[in-house]
Motif scaffolding. Structure first.
Motif, PDB file in Angstrom:
ATOM      1  N   ILE A   1       0.834  -1.200   0.000  1.00 50.40           N
ATOM      2  CA  ILE A   1       0.000   0.000   0.000  1.00 50.40           C
ATOM      3  C   ILE A   1       0.872   1.254   0.000  1.00 50.40           C
ATOM      4  N   GLU A   2       1.911   1.238   0.841  1.00 53.43           N
ATOM      5  CA  GLU A   2       2.789   2.389   0.971  1.00 53.43           C
ATOM      6  C   GLU A   2       3.517   2.683  -0.342  1.00 53.43           C
ATOM      7  N   ILE A   3       4.044   1.642  -0.970  1.00 55.52           N
ATOM      8  CA  ILE A   3       4.745   1.836  -2.245  1.00 55.52           C
ATOM      9  C   ILE A   3       3.783   2.313  -3.313  1.00 55.52           C
ATOM     10  N   ARG A   4       2.626   1.680  -3.376  1.00 49.30           N
ATOM     11  CA  ARG A   4       1.628   2.022  -4.382  1.00 49.30           C
ATOM     12  C   ARG A   4       1.198   3.488  -4.244  1.00 49.30           C
ATOM     13  N   ASN A   5       0.989   3.924  -2.994  1.00 47.74           N
ATOM     14  CA  ASN A   5       0.572   5.308  -2.780  1.00 47.74           C
ATOM     15  C   ASN A   5       1.679   6.286  -3.155  1.00 47.74           C
ATOM     16  N   LYS A   6       2.905   5.975  -2.780  1.00 47.02           N
ATOM     17  CA  LYS A   6       4.015   6.875  -3.085  1.00 47.02           C
ATOM     18  C   LYS A   6       4.247   6.966  -4.592  1.00 47.02           C
ATOM     19  N   ALA A   7       4.073   5.850  -5.275  1.00 46.62           N
ATOM     20  CA  ALA A   7       4.253   5.823  -6.733  1.00 46.62           C
ATOM     21  C   ALA A   7       3.029   6.330  -7.481  1.00 46.62           C
ATOM     22  N   GLN A   8       1.951   6.634  -6.735  1.00 49.83           N
ATOM     23  CA  GLN A   8       0.694   7.108  -7.321  1.00 49.83           C
ATOM     24  C   GLN A   8       0.139   6.117  -8.341  1.00 49.83           C
ATOM     25  N   ILE A   9       0.225   4.856  -7.972  1.00 46.65           N
ATOM     26  CA  ILE A   9      -0.274   3.795  -8.853  1.00 46.65           C
ATOM     27  C   ILE A   9      -1.771   3.600  -8.635  1.00 46.65           C
ATOM     28  N   ASP A  10      -2.529   3.806  -9.689  1.00 50.62           N
ATOM     29  CA  ASP A  10      -3.980   3.644  -9.707  1.00 50.62           C
ATOM     30  C   ASP A  10      -4.273   2.593 -10.771  1.00 50.62           C
ATOM     31  N   LEU A  11      -4.525   1.369 -10.349  1.00 49.31           N
ATOM     32  CA  LEU A  11      -4.627   0.262 -11.299  1.00 49.31           C
ATOM     33  C   LEU A  11      -5.706   0.459 -12.367  1.00 49.31           C
ATOM     34  N   PRO A  12      -6.919   0.898 -12.020  1.00 56.24           N
ATOM     35  CA  PRO A  12      -7.897   1.136 -13.094  1.00 56.24           C
ATOM     36  C   PRO A  12      -7.432   2.197 -14.084  1.00 56.24           C
ATOM     37  N   ALA A  13      -6.726   3.232 -13.595  1.00 54.61           N
ATOM     38  CA  ALA A  13      -6.210   4.265 -14.500  1.00 54.61           C
ATOM     39  C   ALA A  13      -5.124   3.696 -15.408  1.00 54.61           C
ATOM     40  N   ILE A  14      -4.300   2.799 -14.867  1.00 51.54           N
ATOM     41  CA  ILE A  14      -3.280   2.149 -15.689  1.00 51.54           C
ATOM     42  C   ILE A  14      -3.952   1.304 -16.769  1.00 51.54           C
ATOM     43  N   ALA A  15      -5.043   0.636 -16.410  1.00 53.42           N
ATOM     44  CA  ALA A  15      -5.781  -0.157 -17.404  1.00 53.42           C
ATOM     45  C   ALA A  15      -6.319   0.737 -18.517  1.00 53.42           C
ATOM     46  N   GLN A  16      -6.806   1.921 -18.156  1.00 54.91           N
ATOM     47  CA  GLN A  16      -7.271   2.853 -19.181  1.00 54.91           C
ATOM     48  C   GLN A  16      -6.139   3.215 -20.151  1.00 54.91           C
ATOM     49  N   GLU A  17      -4.974   3.536 -19.593  1.00 57.78           N
ATOM     50  CA  GLU A  17      -3.820   3.871 -20.432  1.00 57.78           C
ATOM     51  C   GLU A  17      -3.455   2.703 -21.338  1.00 57.78           C
ATOM     52  N   PHE A  18      -3.419   1.518 -20.766  1.00 55.80           N
ATOM     53  CA  PHE A  18      -3.009   0.304 -21.481  1.00 55.80           C
ATOM     54  C   PHE A  18      -3.934   0.040 -22.663  1.00 55.80           C
ATOM     55  N   VAL A  19      -5.234   0.111 -22.428  1.00 50.44           N
ATOM     56  CA  VAL A  19      -6.215  -0.203 -23.473  1.00 50.44           C
ATOM     57  C   VAL A  19      -6.126   0.787 -24.626  1.00 50.44           C
ATOM     58  N   LEU A  20      -5.880   2.047 -24.323  1.00 44.99           N
ATOM     59  CA  LEU A  20      -5.857   3.078 -25.358  1.00 44.99           C
ATOM     60  C   LEU A  20      -4.500   3.228 -26.038  1.00 44.99           C
ATOM     61  N   ALA A  21      -3.464   2.615 -25.462  1.00 49.89           N
ATOM     62  CA  ALA A  21      -2.096   2.834 -25.955  1.00 49.89           C
ATOM     63  C   ALA A  21      -1.812   2.073 -27.247  1.00 49.89           C
ATOM     64  N   LYS A  22      -1.037   2.721 -28.133  1.00 46.03           N
ATOM     65  CA  LYS A  22      -0.520   2.028 -29.306  1.00 46.03           C
ATOM     66  C   LYS A  22       0.616   1.094 -28.902  1.00 46.03           C
ATOM     67  N   ASP A  23       1.292   1.440 -27.810  1.00 50.71           N
ATOM     68  CA  ASP A  23       2.389   0.627 -27.295  1.00 50.71           C
ATOM     69  C   ASP A  23       2.120   0.314 -25.820  1.00 50.71           C
ATOM     70  N   PRO A  24       1.332  -0.720 -25.537  1.00 51.51           N
ATOM     71  CA  PRO A  24       0.999  -1.058 -24.151  1.00 51.51           C
ATOM     72  C   PRO A  24       2.223  -1.351 -23.282  1.00 51.51           C
ATOM     73  N   GLN A  25       3.270  -1.904 -23.901  1.00 53.65           N
ATOM     74  CA  GLN A  25       4.475  -2.200 -23.126  1.00 53.65           C
ATOM     75  C   GLN A  25       5.058  -0.921 -22.528  1.00 53.65           C
ATOM     76  N   ALA A  26       4.978   0.173 -23.251  1.00 53.47           N
ATOM     77  CA  ALA A  26       5.498   1.448 -22.752  1.00 53.47           C
ATOM     78  C   ALA A  26       4.745   1.891 -21.496  1.00 53.47           C
ATOM     79  N   VAL A  27       3.465   1.584 -21.439  1.00 52.76           N
ATOM     80  CA  VAL A  27       2.670   1.913 -20.251  1.00 52.76           C
ATOM     81  C   VAL A  27       3.164   1.112 -19.059  1.00 52.76           C
TER      82      VAL A  27
END
Length: 445
Positions: A402-428
């Motif tokens: 939790i601590e690492i995730r919060n510090k890194a500002q990792i929001d998994l649903p938001a990452i999924a949004q980026e991944f789905v829309l990306a031309k290069d998902p690996q870059a995400v």
């Protein structure tokens, strides 16, 4: 968790939830390994006096005012009013007031905690379990008719601070008539069969799956539940503490996000995934304009509530690969908590006890009961269980994760949004692996 027999009943599953390891959590819910995430017995008969609002009595003569901050704005003025009427038959001198959370509940609750202006009853936001005693009262003294499921999820130093409002499993909620009209005669048991069903629905003019992509929180099942189910490892979301690259194409996260990206790329989601509407989607599932959700069983009654016939709504496990394996996550939802500084502590505990024992909220919300041994009245859950699905109980989030995730500002649903829309998902994935590794190093993990 050992693989269950296909004849295993939900009753047995519920009993097993009491042995979960202690420690460290729809829409933004506090589910297992989530990082976020909508259920007649005895009442609390403690002899302590309640204070505040001039209320001072004991047992069933308790009095005072109880405020409840809730995300279920749809129930205010409706079901909640009926609950209060029934509750006041037992406790006529306790006044219940509901405060509606109109925005992100997790964020609003944290703001209230920081300001010291907490309601009497609320749901626990995404905070470390070590912080629970700072804000909430122990609930071990509640007199309940049976044991609690997921009891250890919101406990600290041997004391209970949070009680799940209800439990759920994620799966495909679907319109049976839409399936039949598209010529789908059997429930898909592999990913290829699922894609074939989607194509038939699309060809028949039906949107195969409603993702509510823009709203973000409905993607939770894809990124909180599915990765650990794919890995067949209930502690997978915690084990990423041991790596600098938690997001890879060939692990649970990459595979889960690749599945929803494939659906988007094939045109099996909404025509414009950036302009979805949650309330309208429920009506569209009900009338067959859309065929499926991948969400928890809690949404079933909401679809029925906007016009669907119960017999026309089904529920089956998402087939995430072509192995034929059938697994699904089993999680708690939000956790009730009582403000430790409440001026009406015993009145609040009495209302919480009543909500758990007598309200019937879990049935209204389409949840599995928080009390062990109570069978669900939702027929769709029986259909789900009849498939032989293995329910995988979640684990509490590791505080370090939790601590690492919060510090890194990792929001998994938001990452999924980026991944789905990306031309290069690996870059995400590379981007967020870098953020994770940096936060992990800075925190000394």
């Amino acid at each position: 968790m050992k693989k269950k027999s296909v004849m295993l009943t939900f009753l047995m599953v519920f009993a097993l939830s009491a042995i979960l390891a202690a420690c460290g959590g729809n829409n933004g819910n506090n589910t297992a390994n989530s990082g976020n995430s909508g259920n007649s017995g005895t009442t609390n008969s403690t002899e302590q006096n309640s204070g505040g609002d001039g209320g001072e009595a004991s047992g069933n003569e308790l009095s005072g005012k109880v405020t409840f901050l809730t995300n279920r704005t749809d129930m205010i003025g409706k079901e909640y009013d009926e609950y209060v009427k029934r509750f006041n038959e037992k406790y006529p001198n306790i006044k219940i007031e509901f405060e509606a959370s109109q925005t992100d509940y997790n964020q609003q609750a944290k703001v209230r905690m920081a300001s010291g202006e907490l309601p009497d009853l609320m749901f626990i936001p995404d905070i470390p379990n070590s912080d629970l005693p700072k804000y909430f009262a122990p609930l071990d003294d509640l007199q309940l008719s049976s044991g609690l499921t997921f009891k250890d999820f919101k406990s600290y130093d041997g004391k209970l601070y949070g009680i799940t409002t209800g439990n759920s499993t994620s799966g495909i909620v679907y319109n049976k008539k839409a399936f039949a009209d598209a010529g789908i005669t059997e429930i898909p048991k592999t990913w290829d069969e699922f894609l074939a069903a989607c194509e038939k629905l699309k060809q028949n003019g039906v949107i195969p799956l409603s993702s509510n992509f823009k709203d973000k929180w409905p993607l939770g099942s894809w990124v909180y539940d599915l990765p650990r189910v794919i890995e067949n490892n209930k502690d997978f979301p915690n084990e990423i503490i041991n790596t600098e690259t938690p997001f890879t194409m060939d692990n649970g996260y990459g595979k889960a996000m690749s599945l929803i990206k494939e659906l988007a790329d094939k045109g099996y989601l909404e025509k414009d995934i950036n302009s979805t509407n949650w309330e309208q989607s429920k009506k569209d599932i009900a009338n067959g304009k859309m065929a499926m959700y991948f969400l928890g069983n809690w949404v079933i009654n909401q679809v029925i509530g906007v016009g669907a016939e119960s017999d026309n709504i089904g529920f089956f496990p998402l087939p995430f690969d072509n192995s034929g394996d059938s697994r699904a996550a089993f999680n708690p939802d939000f956790f009730y908590a009582v403000n430790k500084d409440s001026k009406n502590l015993e009145a609040t505990k009495a209302f919480l006890t009543w909500m758990l024992e007598d309200s019937g909220y879990e049935d209204f919300a389409g949840f599995i009961s928080p009390l062990e041994g109570r069978e669900s009245k939702l027929s769709q859950l029986a259909e789900f269980q009849a498939t032989g699905v293995e329910l995988q109980e979640g684990m509490p989030d590791d505080p370090k994760v939790i601590e690492i995730r919060n510090k890194a500002q990792i929001d998994l649903p938001a990452i999924a949004q980026e991944f789905v829309l990306a031309k290069d998902p690996q870059a995400v994935l590379d981007k967020w692996n870098k953020a994770w590794a940096k936060a992990k190093q800075e925190l000394g993990y």
